[in-house]
Design a protein around this motif. Structure first.
Motif, PDB file in Angstrom:
ATOM      1  N   LEU A 123       0.835  -1.204   0.000  1.00 54.03           N
ATOM      2  CA  LEU A 123       0.000   0.000   0.000  1.00 54.03           C
ATOM      3  C   LEU A 123       0.870   1.254   0.000  1.00 54.03           C
ATOM      4  O   LEU A 123       0.606   2.199  -0.755  1.00 54.03           O
ATOM      5  N   GLU A 124       1.889   1.266   0.831  1.00 55.75           N
ATOM      6  CA  GLU A 124       2.758   2.441   0.909  1.00 55.75           C
ATOM      7  C   GLU A 124       3.460   2.696  -0.422  1.00 55.75           C
ATOM      8  O   GLU A 124       3.620   3.847  -0.843  1.00 55.75           O
ATOM      9  N   ARG A 125       3.850   1.635  -1.078  1.00 54.32           N
ATOM     10  CA  ARG A 125       4.547   1.781  -2.363  1.00 54.32           C
ATOM     11  C   ARG A 125       3.596   2.273  -3.456  1.00 54.32           C
ATOM     12  O   ARG A 125       3.930   3.189  -4.218  1.00 54.32           O
ATOM     13  N   LEU A 126       2.401   1.697  -3.517  1.00 50.13           N
ATOM     14  CA  LEU A 126       1.460   2.054  -4.576  1.00 50.13           C
ATOM     15  C   LEU A 126       0.892   3.461  -4.395  1.00 50.13           C
ATOM     16  O   LEU A 126       0.660   4.174  -5.375  1.00 50.13           O
ATOM     17  N   LEU A 127       0.654   3.860  -3.150  1.00 50.77           N
ATOM     18  CA  LEU A 127       0.050   5.167  -2.892  1.00 50.77           C
ATOM     19  C   LEU A 127       1.078   6.230  -2.520  1.00 50.77           C
ATOM     20  O   LEU A 127       0.715   7.394  -2.304  1.00 50.77           O
ATOM     21  N   LYS A 128       2.340   5.826  -2.425  1.00 48.92           N
ATOM     22  CA  LYS A 128       3.433   6.756  -2.110  1.00 48.92           C
ATOM     23  C   LYS A 128       3.191   7.475  -0.779  1.00 48.92           C
ATOM     24  O   LYS A 128       3.265   8.705  -0.673  1.00 48.92           O
ATOM     25  N   VAL A 129       2.887   6.678   0.244  1.00 47.34           N
ATOM     26  CA  VAL A 129       2.686   7.209   1.588  1.00 47.34           C
ATOM     27  C   VAL A 129       3.483   6.358   2.573  1.00 47.34           C
ATOM     28  O   VAL A 129       3.974   5.282   2.230  1.00 47.34           O
ATOM     29  N   LYS A 130       3.576   6.843   3.786  1.00 45.87           N
ATOM     30  CA  LYS A 130       4.202   6.104   4.877  1.00 45.87           C
ATOM     31  C   LYS A 130       3.259   6.157   6.069  1.00 45.87           C
ATOM     32  O   LYS A 130       3.024   7.220   6.644  1.00 45.87           O
ATOM     33  N   LEU A 131       2.686   5.005   6.420  1.00 47.49           N
ATOM     34  CA  LEU A 131       1.722   4.984   7.515  1.00 47.49           C
ATOM     35  C   LEU A 131       2.413   5.219   8.851  1.00 47.49           C
ATOM     36  O   LEU A 131       3.475   4.651   9.118  1.00 47.49           O
ATOM     37  N   PRO A 132       1.812   6.036   9.727  1.00 47.16           N
ATOM     38  CA  PRO A 132       2.338   6.169  11.087  1.00 47.16           C
ATOM     39  C   PRO A 132       2.281   4.823  11.815  1.00 47.16           C
ATOM     40  O   PRO A 132       1.459   3.958  11.491  1.00 47.16           O
ATOM     41  N   LEU A 133       3.125   4.662  12.809  1.00 56.03           N
ATOM     42  CA  LEU A 133       3.209   3.382  13.511  1.00 56.03           C
ATOM     43  C   LEU A 133       1.880   2.929  14.120  1.00 56.03           C
ATOM     44  O   LEU A 133       1.526   1.750  14.002  1.00 56.03           O
ATOM     45  N   PRO A 134       1.112   3.809  14.796  1.00 54.01           N
ATOM     46  CA  PRO A 134      -0.150   3.323  15.372  1.00 54.01           C
ATOM     47  C   PRO A 134      -1.100   2.732  14.332  1.00 54.01           C
ATOM     48  O   PRO A 134      -1.722   1.692  14.573  1.00 54.01           O
ATOM     49  N   THR A 135      -1.199   3.375  13.176  1.00 52.70           N
ATOM     50  CA  THR A 135      -2.089   2.862  12.132  1.00 52.70           C
ATOM     51  C   THR A 135      -1.557   1.562  11.551  1.00 52.70           C
ATOM     52  O   THR A 135      -2.326   0.643  11.239  1.00 52.70           O
ATOM     53  N   ARG A 136      -0.247   1.459  11.405  1.00 51.83           N
ATOM     54  CA  ARG A 136       0.343   0.199  10.933  1.00 51.83           C
ATOM     55  C   ARG A 136      -0.030  -0.951  11.876  1.00 51.83           C
ATOM     56  O   ARG A 136      -0.438  -2.032  11.430  1.00 51.83           O
ATOM     57  N   VAL A 137       0.104  -0.711  13.171  1.00 52.47           N
ATOM     58  CA  VAL A 137      -0.194  -1.772  14.139  1.00 52.47           C
ATOM     59  C   VAL A 137      -1.687  -2.096  14.132  1.00 52.47           C
ATOM     60  O   VAL A 137      -2.081  -3.263  14.259  1.00 52.47           O
ATOM     61  N   LEU A 138      -2.536  -1.084  13.977  1.00 49.09           N
ATOM     62  CA  LEU A 138      -3.979  -1.338  13.887  1.00 49.09           C
ATOM     63  C   LEU A 138      -4.291  -2.310  12.755  1.00 49.09           C
ATOM     64  O   LEU A 138      -5.078  -3.251  12.918  1.00 49.09           O
ATOM     65  N   TYR A 139      -3.671  -2.097  11.599  1.00 51.78           N
ATOM     66  CA  TYR A 139      -3.912  -2.985  10.459  1.00 51.78           C
ATOM     67  C   TYR A 139      -3.240  -4.341  10.642  1.00 51.78           C
ATOM     68  O   TYR A 139      -3.698  -5.338  10.075  1.00 51.78           O
ATOM     69  N   ARG A 140      -2.172  -4.404  11.417  1.00 54.44           N
ATOM     70  CA  ARG A 140      -1.545  -5.699  11.682  1.00 54.44           C
ATOM     71  C   ARG A 140      -2.477  -6.609  12.486  1.00 54.44           C
ATOM     72  O   ARG A 140      -2.422  -7.835  12.362  1.00 54.44           O
ATOM     73  N   PHE A 141      -3.334  -6.012  13.300  1.00 56.18           N
ATOM     74  CA  PHE A 141      -4.290  -6.813  14.064  1.00 56.18           C
ATOM     75  C   PHE A 141      -5.505  -7.188  13.215  1.00 56.18           C
ATOM     76  O   PHE A 141      -5.945  -8.336  13.228  1.00 56.18           O
ATOM     77  N   HIS A 142      -6.054  -6.209  12.501  1.00 57.76           N
ATOM     78  CA  HIS A 142      -7.223  -6.474  11.654  1.00 57.76           C
ATOM     79  C   HIS A 142      -7.149  -5.608  10.404  1.00 57.76           C
ATOM     80  O   HIS A 142      -7.062  -4.383  10.500  1.00 57.76           O
ATOM     81  N   ASP A 143      -7.202  -6.261   9.273  1.00 57.19           N
ATOM     82  CA  ASP A 143      -7.159  -5.559   7.990  1.00 57.19           C
ATOM     83  C   ASP A 143      -8.565  -5.116   7.598  1.00 57.19           C
ATOM     84  O   ASP A 143      -9.140  -5.567   6.602  1.00 57.19           O
ATOM     85  N   GLY A 144      -9.149  -4.242   8.408  1.00 57.29           N
ATOM     86  CA  GLY A 144     -10.473  -3.719   8.107  1.00 57.29           C
ATOM     87  C   GLY A 144     -11.554  -4.787   8.149  1.00 57.29           C
ATOM     88  O   GLY A 144     -11.450  -5.776   8.878  1.00 57.29           O
ATOM     89  N   GLN A 145     -12.588  -4.574   7.348  1.00 53.33           N
ATOM     90  CA  GLN A 145     -13.743  -5.471   7.315  1.00 53.33           C
ATOM     91  C   GLN A 145     -13.950  -6.062   5.927  1.00 53.33           C
ATOM     92  O   GLN A 145     -13.584  -5.455   4.916  1.00 53.33           O
ATOM     93  N   GLU A 146     -14.564  -7.245   5.912  1.00 52.82           N
ATOM     94  CA  GLU A 146     -15.067  -7.778   4.655  1.00 52.82           C
ATOM     95  C   GLU A 146     -16.251  -6.916   4.235  1.00 52.82           C
ATOM     96  O   GLU A 146     -17.167  -6.675   5.020  1.00 52.82           O
ATOM     97  N   LEU A 147     -16.238  -6.444   3.012  1.00 55.21           N
ATOM     98  CA  LEU A 147     -17.284  -5.541   2.548  1.00 55.21           C
ATOM     99  C   LEU A 147     -18.445  -6.319   1.950  1.00 55.21           C
ATOM    100  O   LEU A 147     -18.291  -7.466   1.523  1.00 55.21           O
ATOM    101  N   PRO A 148     -19.647  -5.704   1.904  1.00 51.39           N
ATOM    102  CA  PRO A 148     -20.790  -6.370   1.281  1.00 51.39           C
ATOM    103  C   PRO A 148     -20.492  -6.711  -0.175  1.00 51.39           C
ATOM    104  O   PRO A 148     -19.641  -6.091  -0.817  1.00 51.39           O
TER     105      PRO A 148
END
Length: 410
Positions: A123-148
């Protein structure tokens, strides 16, 4: 007498008072202390205190051979992050999942497993961003939700977004936390349609699954979370979700200081769930998490003649226009009525049912009438007039008074 002469029970008692780091150091003293520090009952307590684990599991939920092994697997999996931050994020997700498990298990089932480091790096490479550490860890626990299945196109029958929403007139909102793959899709769409550039460092992290466009943007440089207004598509107008003063050390090395808006936002959401401010509502056999407050002072209630009236309001940022004086801040209000178990009592007589015939709402901002709503409801033969005054307090806005004049029939 040296420590070697101390009994095993006493050593175990001493070790039980230590944290995992000190326990590991003690195990290096001698073989006896290594054996004592490896007792699984000791690590069971450490895993419960630190990780809230009641059984030995790795970060993916797979069984581990022992509590000590489980703790080692957790430390290895998050070795690149400050451990206090990892524990804080785990507590945040733990509160959310505990509430969902008790109140809305269907929504909990949509939570995806944790994202891998390679997923985040992609994601960081494709969108040319660098996620802050808290957000990185949040996604390490759960990669969001399964969408409808009808992803973000307006399927009203799957309102499983864990962020919740509201419903009034033809405006239905239900916000999902997006998985990284959808973050990429929605961010690219925003950049193409609305002129966001890669240099702005905004990514779309949450969105409504309904036709009502409510989008949340995360600024990866500032660590701030924003929600779009009615002028999002034309002027890229957004409102910050968290006070800037609370965001700090999004890239430093001190784990105790890390907190970006994503983490603070989800922690506050979990607190509101736990305290009962946010609840699951069911309307026409469709359940969803409602953001209309249910607990005072954000919700006001009164009882007159055995009829309970509850009023609350919620800010609707996606319809707000910060450039317009009248529509600058737009709120939706909810008024719910119910009959108490003892029934409706009028002039000493008790009735087990009543109907609302007419309504007259006065919405006040400070001391001025901001809006009047008149209309019919249920038509009855015998009318009893009730006058009820309510006060709705909305966070970060002026007090709103709702004065209701209602006609009932028994």
């Amino acid at each position: 007498m040296g420590l070697e002469g101390v009994g095993d029970g006493a050593i175990h008692e001493i070790l039980s008072k230590l944290g995992p780091n000190d326990t590991g150091k003690v195990s290096c003293v001698s073989k006896r202390f290594r054996d004592s520090a490896s007792v699984d009952s000791l690590w069971s307590k450490i895993c419960l205190d630190d990780l809230d684990l009641v059984s030995p599991q790795d970060p993916q939920g797979n069984p581990a051979p022992s509590f000590k092994a489980a703790y080692q697997l957790w430390r290895e999996a998050f070795a690149m992050y400050p451990w206090p931050l990892v524990l804080r994020v785990k507590r945040c997700w733990g509160k959310l999942k505990s509430w969902l498990s008790k109140n809305y298990p269907e929504a909990e089932a949509t939570l995806r497993g944790g994202a891998s480091e390679s997923d985040i790096e992609q994601l960081e490479r494709l969108l040319k961003v660098k996620l802050p550490l808290p957000t990185r860890v949040l996604y390490r626990f759960h990669d969001g939700q399964e969408l409808p299945a009808m992803n973000l196109t307006g399927n009203p029958f799957l309102l499983l977004g864990i962020i919740g929403g509201y419903d009034f007139y033809d405006h239905l909102v239900n916000v999902y936390l997006l998985p990284l793959s959808q973050v990429i899709v929605e961010t690219r769409k925003a950049r193409y349609c609305w002129g966001f550039t890669s240099r702005s460092k905004y990514i779309v992290v949450a969105a409504s699954s309904t036709s009502a466009k409510k989008l949340f943007f995360f600024n990866c440089t500032k660590g701030q979370l924003y929600v779009g207004t009615s002028k999002l598509s034309t002027d890229r107008d957004m409102i910050p979700c968290v006070p800037n003063s609370l965001i700090r050390s999004v890239r430093g090395s001190s784990g105790d200081q890390h907190q970006d808006a994503m983490l603070l936002w989800l922690e506050e959401h979990g607190r509101r769930m736990e305290s009962g401010i946010i609840k699951v509502r069911e309307q026409e056999e469709i359940r969803s998490i409602s953001l209309f407050p249910e607990v005072p002072p954000l919700c006001s209630t009164t009882v007159t003649n055995g009829v309970k009236i509850r009023a609350s309001a919620v800010f609707v940022p996606e319809l707000a226009n910060l450039q317009h004086d009248i529509d600058k801040y737009l709120f939706a209000y909810s008024i719910r009525m119910s009959l108490l178990p003892d029934g409706c009592i009028i002039n000493g007589m008790t009735f087990n049912s009543c109907q609302l015939k007419l309504r007259h709402w006065q919405i006040r901002s400070n001391d001025a009438v901001a809006f009047i709503d008149d209309g019919e409801a249920m038509i009855g033969e015998v009318l009893v007039c009730l006058v009820i005054s309510l006060s709705v307090v909305v966070a970060s806005a002026d007090d709103i008074s709702v004065k209701t004049f209602m006609c009932w029939k028994n």
